[in-house]
Design an enzyme around this catalytic site. Structure first.
Site, PDB file in Angstrom:
ATOM      1  N   ASP A 222      92.121 -15.184 -66.896  1.00  0.00           N
ATOM      2  CA  ASP A 222      90.832 -15.798 -66.620  1.00  0.00           C
ATOM      3  C   ASP A 222      90.978 -16.596 -65.340  1.00  0.00           C
ATOM      4  O   ASP A 222      91.700 -17.588 -65.295  1.00  0.00           O
ATOM      5  CB  ASP A 222      90.417 -16.702 -67.784  1.00  0.00           C
ATOM      6  CG  ASP A 222      89.045 -17.294 -67.554  1.00  0.00           C
ATOM      7  OD1 ASP A 222      88.070 -16.541 -67.569  1.00  0.00           O
ATOM      8  OD2 ASP A 222      88.957 -18.520 -67.337  1.00  0.00           O
ATOM      9  N   GLU A 314      88.533 -10.043 -64.830  1.00  0.00           N
ATOM     10  CA  GLU A 314      87.093  -9.890 -64.866  1.00  0.00           C
ATOM     11  C   GLU A 314      86.591  -9.545 -63.478  1.00  0.00           C
ATOM     12  O   GLU A 314      87.138 -10.021 -62.492  1.00  0.00           O
ATOM     13  CB  GLU A 314      86.491 -11.247 -65.231  1.00  0.00           C
ATOM     14  CG  GLU A 314      85.685 -11.250 -66.463  1.00  0.00           C
ATOM     15  CD  GLU A 314      85.284 -12.673 -66.791  1.00  0.00           C
ATOM     16  OE1 GLU A 314      84.179 -12.836 -67.293  1.00  0.00           O
ATOM     17  OE2 GLU A 314      86.061 -13.605 -66.536  1.00  0.00           O
ATOM     18  N   ASP A 396      89.056 -21.430 -71.426  1.00  0.00           N
ATOM     19  CA  ASP A 396      89.647 -20.427 -70.538  1.00  0.00           C
ATOM     20  C   ASP A 396      90.661 -19.544 -71.272  1.00  0.00           C
ATOM     21  O   ASP A 396      90.752 -18.346 -71.022  1.00  0.00           O
ATOM     22  CB  ASP A 396      90.313 -21.100 -69.335  1.00  0.00           C
ATOM     23  CG  ASP A 396      89.315 -21.929 -68.531  1.00  0.00           C
ATOM     24  OD1 ASP A 396      88.117 -21.596 -68.569  1.00  0.00           O
ATOM     25  OD2 ASP A 396      89.734 -22.909 -67.897  1.00  0.00           O
TER      26      ASP A 396
END
Ligand SMILES: [Zn+2]
Length: 465
Positions: A222, A314, A396
């Site tokens: 993340d 991501e 996170d």
């Protein structure tokens, strides 16, 4: 020696140069020649395009228009060679590679513009090339032929026309590969960044194919604002230690600079000596911030690629996030696009694989314990709390775990979901839509959760190419 698979990659080696004033002038003049050729070609292409547009507006039929001119590199080079005696009678003073640098940049710019306009090119619209100004453009020149080499002492390089240039640092990493025959120099680019000149060698490198230390392990990453990244193992990767200090210094110096007498082109006012001095300081601190950040990113991405078999990140909409002014600086700092780019090539080197979850995958809002999806999660909530299963976890870490879990559920890999312009389309949430929400499970205005339906694999998780 055991037999190892080899992998051929294109890699750059960049070194700072220590130049004499005469050498700096020679480089600046070569870069100026490149800029001159670029502007010359652009002016020519633009004149013909404008002429044709004007003729069309008068109703001249297509066959009678001024003939279009080619803007491929060979075409530009032909017309430059025909015109150079007239437009640049001094052309013999500089390497022909200088003019080639400018014309090549122009050919690319025009091709990108044309491809973007016709929809063949993905991503943001590319505008028509603009003239390069001496003030605004970065001086650079690229050599692709002639004497390009690293001297045996590893402290000097030789470039065509410019001769022997002293390096600020040892070129041993590249020299070792060149001597062992595992690297071949394709081109050398000299450019000025701030006050310093750098040479960057683009090389074809034979690398030993490696395997990551834990080939079966998956890690979710993340990318953060408070931290550089948080891993699904729960490990936070902090920003480089001196970065915050350097940023404070940067703010202080910028404030000081605004109180000095700046140059003003409209009133022809020159900058004060103090302004010049402080601006020198400022650019050095800027460079340090960039270097610290770059170093932190490289250390993180190398470690990830060398350790884990699968890395899931991501796809963040960086352009969209940068429009948010409050977070803009910090997000730009974290260098999301850089992390992805590093991982894309380092996973190749280390034999691991990079997966990218589409940007609509609710990694932050999904519970990593039971899979329930919360409908809302404020950015200020640093802890993820799941009502159905009672999980309490750092926000996170929760997101990173979801990313890691996504790789496990997606056996194969879906095709890349792209539309005409290259922006990814939202993958339909078939699994989520099919589940009928029972009345009363979530009241309007309250933070609710969608009932768990197991993790869906409808989200595009694509191996990064
Ligand atoms: Zn839960």
């Amino acid at each position: 020696m055991g037999h190892r698979e080899r992998l051929s990659v294109v890699q750059a080696y960049r070194f700072a140069l220590d130049l004499s004033p005469a050498q700096q002038r020679a480089l600046a003049a070569h870069a100026g020649a490149a800029r001159m050729a670029y502007n010359w070609g652009l002016e020519r292409v633009k004149a013909v395009l404008d002429q044709r547009a004007a003729e069309r507006s008068y109703g001249v039929c297509e066959e009678e228009l001024t003939p279009a001119i080619g803007w491929s590199l060979p075409a530009l080079r032909r017309s430059w060679n025909a015109a150079k005696d007239e437009v640049a009678p001094w052309w013999r003073d500089y390497s022909k590679e200088a003019y080639n640098t400018g014309l090549d940049a122009l050919a690319r710019a025009l091709t990108n513009w044309a491809a973007s306009r016709s929809g063949k090119r993905c991503g943001r619209r590319v505008g028509f090339p603009r003239f390069k100004s001496r003030r605004r453009s970065t001086p650079s020149v690229r050599f692709t032929t002639g004497a390009i080499r690293v001297e045996p002492d590893r402290q000097h390089v030789v470039l065509p026309r410019l001769g022997r240039l002293k390096l600020h640092e040892s070129a041993r990493k590249l020299a070792r590969r060149l001597e062992a025959g595992t690297a071949r120099i394709l081109s050398a680019t000299v450019r000025r960044d701030g006050h310093r000149w750098y040479v960057s060698f683009t090389c074809e490198v034979e690398r030993a194919q490696r395997t990551p230390a834990r080939p079966c392990a998956t890690v979710g990453v993340d990318l953060g604002v408070r931290h550089l990244a948080v891993l699904s193992t729960g490990e936070p990767v902090p920003n480089p230690r001196q970065l915050e200090a350097a940023l404070r210094k940067l703010r202080r110096i910028s404030r000081g600079l605004s109180r000095k007498v700046a140059p003003d082109r409209r009133t022809r006012r020159d900058a004060s000596k103090r302004w010049e001095r402080v601006r020198g300081q400022l650019s050095r601190v800027h460079l340090r911030v960039a270097n610290l950040r770059c170093d932190g990113l490289h250390k993180l991405t190398t470690r990830l690629a060398a350790t884990y078999g699968t890395i899931v990140i991501e796809d963040l909409n960086v352009a969209g996030m940068l429009r948010n002014r409050r977070l803009a600086r910090r997000i730009a700092d974290a260098g999301f696009a850089e992390i992805r780019r590093h991982l894309a090539y380092k996973t190749q080197w280390y034999g691991s694989r990079l997966m990218v979850a589409d940007r609509w995958y609710p990694s932050s809002k999904t519970c990593s314990g039971c899979g329930a999806v919360r409908t809302k999660l404020a950015l200020s909530e640093r802890t993820f709390t799941c009502t159905p299963c009672g999980l309490v976890l750092d926000r996170d870490v929760n997101a990173a775990r979801n990313l890691a879990a996504l790789a496990a559920t997606v056996a194969g890999s879906g095709p890349e979901t792209l539309n005409g312009r290259g922006a990814d389309r939202k993958t339909p949430l078939a699994g989520l839509v099919a589940v009928k929400r029972l009345p009363g499970t979530a009241t309007a205005g309250k933070t609710g959760t969608v009932p768990p339906q197991g993790r869906t694999s409808d989200h595009a998780l694509t191996p990064a190419s």
